[in-house]
Design a protein around this motif. Structure first.
Motif, PDB file in Angstrom:
ATOM      1  N   ARG A  26       0.835  -1.212   0.000  1.00 44.76           N
ATOM      2  CA  ARG A  26       0.000   0.000   0.000  1.00 44.76           C
ATOM      3  C   ARG A  26       0.863   1.252   0.000  1.00 44.76           C
ATOM      4  NH1 ARG A  26      -1.198   3.473   3.812  1.00 44.76           N
ATOM      5  NH2 ARG A  26      -0.587   2.139   5.552  1.00 44.76           N
ATOM      6  N   GLU A  29       2.526   2.230  -3.327  1.00 46.04           N
ATOM      7  CA  GLU A  29       1.672   2.713  -4.415  1.00 46.04           C
ATOM      8  C   GLU A  29       1.769   4.226  -4.672  1.00 46.04           C
ATOM      9  OE1 GLU A  29      -0.245   1.235  -6.801  1.00 46.04           O
ATOM     10  OE2 GLU A  29       0.730  -0.570  -6.154  1.00 46.04           O
ATOM     11  N   LEU A  31      -0.710   4.794  -1.354  1.00 48.25           N
ATOM     12  CA  LEU A  31      -2.124   4.940  -1.048  1.00 48.25           C
ATOM     13  C   LEU A  31      -2.297   5.077   0.456  1.00 48.25           C
ATOM     14  CD1 LEU A  31      -3.570   1.989  -3.194  1.00 48.25           C
ATOM     15  CD2 LEU A  31      -3.856   4.420  -3.700  1.00 48.25           C
ATOM     16  N   THR A  32      -3.307   5.827   0.853  1.00 41.90           N
ATOM     17  CA  THR A  32      -3.680   5.832   2.269  1.00 41.90           C
ATOM     18  C   THR A  32      -4.545   4.603   2.517  1.00 41.90           C
ATOM     19  OG1 THR A  32      -5.732   7.059   1.928  1.00 41.90           O
ATOM     20  CG2 THR A  32      -3.714   8.373   2.300  1.00 41.90           C
ATOM     21  N   GLU A  35      -7.897   5.239   0.882  1.00 43.04           N
ATOM     22  CA  GLU A  35      -7.879   5.098  -0.575  1.00 43.04           C
ATOM     23  C   GLU A  35      -7.864   3.623  -0.986  1.00 43.04           C
ATOM     24  OE1 GLU A  35      -5.471   9.214  -1.699  1.00 43.04           O
ATOM     25  OE2 GLU A  35      -4.356   7.385  -1.210  1.00 43.04           O
ATOM     26  N   LEU A  36      -7.063   2.829  -0.293  1.00 41.89           N
ATOM     27  CA  LEU A  36      -7.029   1.399  -0.596  1.00 41.89           C
ATOM     28  C   LEU A  36      -8.376   0.757  -0.289  1.00 41.89           C
ATOM     29  CD1 LEU A  36      -5.683  -1.210  -1.469  1.00 41.89           C
ATOM     30  CD2 LEU A  36      -4.691  -1.391   0.838  1.00 41.89           C
ATOM     31  N   LYS A  39     -10.715   1.554  -3.086  1.00 44.02           N
ATOM     32  CA  LYS A  39     -10.306   0.828  -4.287  1.00 44.02           C
ATOM     33  C   LYS A  39     -10.667  -0.658  -4.183  1.00 44.02           C
ATOM     34  CE  LYS A  39      -6.248   0.341  -7.249  1.00 44.02           C
ATOM     35  NZ  LYS A  39      -4.832   0.631  -7.428  1.00 44.02           N
TER      36      LYS A  39
END
Length: 110
Positions: A26, A29, A31-32, A35-36, A39
């Protein structure tokens, strides 16, 4: 037990490795957790718990791995484990071939 370079002695060790793997992927990427979560289609609390403890439902873990494009990593992990499982501990433990090939000989025509 040393599994693929990982020192795994207990189930908790394995879970911790899974959580660390997800966190590292993660962050790479980048990503927080939120956000993950969006997604992957899972709650942010699932990502947090997965990274801290390695605990998540199989469904959630697979969604996260798909979102991180890491499904192949899981496949490679299991491929390596299967190679170890199939290999006999010693030659004495090796099974005899179970398939017996039979050859028919035709009589020569006169």
């Amino acid at each position: 037990m040393n599994v693929g370079g990982l020192n795994i002695v207990t189930v908790e060790d394995l879970l911790r490795q899974v959580g660390d793997f997800v966190r590292t992927c993660r962050q790479r990427e980048p990503l927080t957790q939120g956000e993950l979560a969006r997604k992957a289609g899972v709650p942010a609390s699932t990502i947090s718990r997965l990274e801290r403890t390695g605990l998540a439902s199989t469904d959630a873990l697979f969604k996260v791995l798909f979102a991180l494009n890491q499904v192949d990593s899981l496949g490679r992990f299991f491929d390596e484990r299967m190679k170890i499982v199939r290999f006999p501990k010693s030659l004495a433990d090796a099974d005899e071939p179970t398939e017996v090939l039979r050859v028919r000989h035709r009589k020569a025509s006169a």
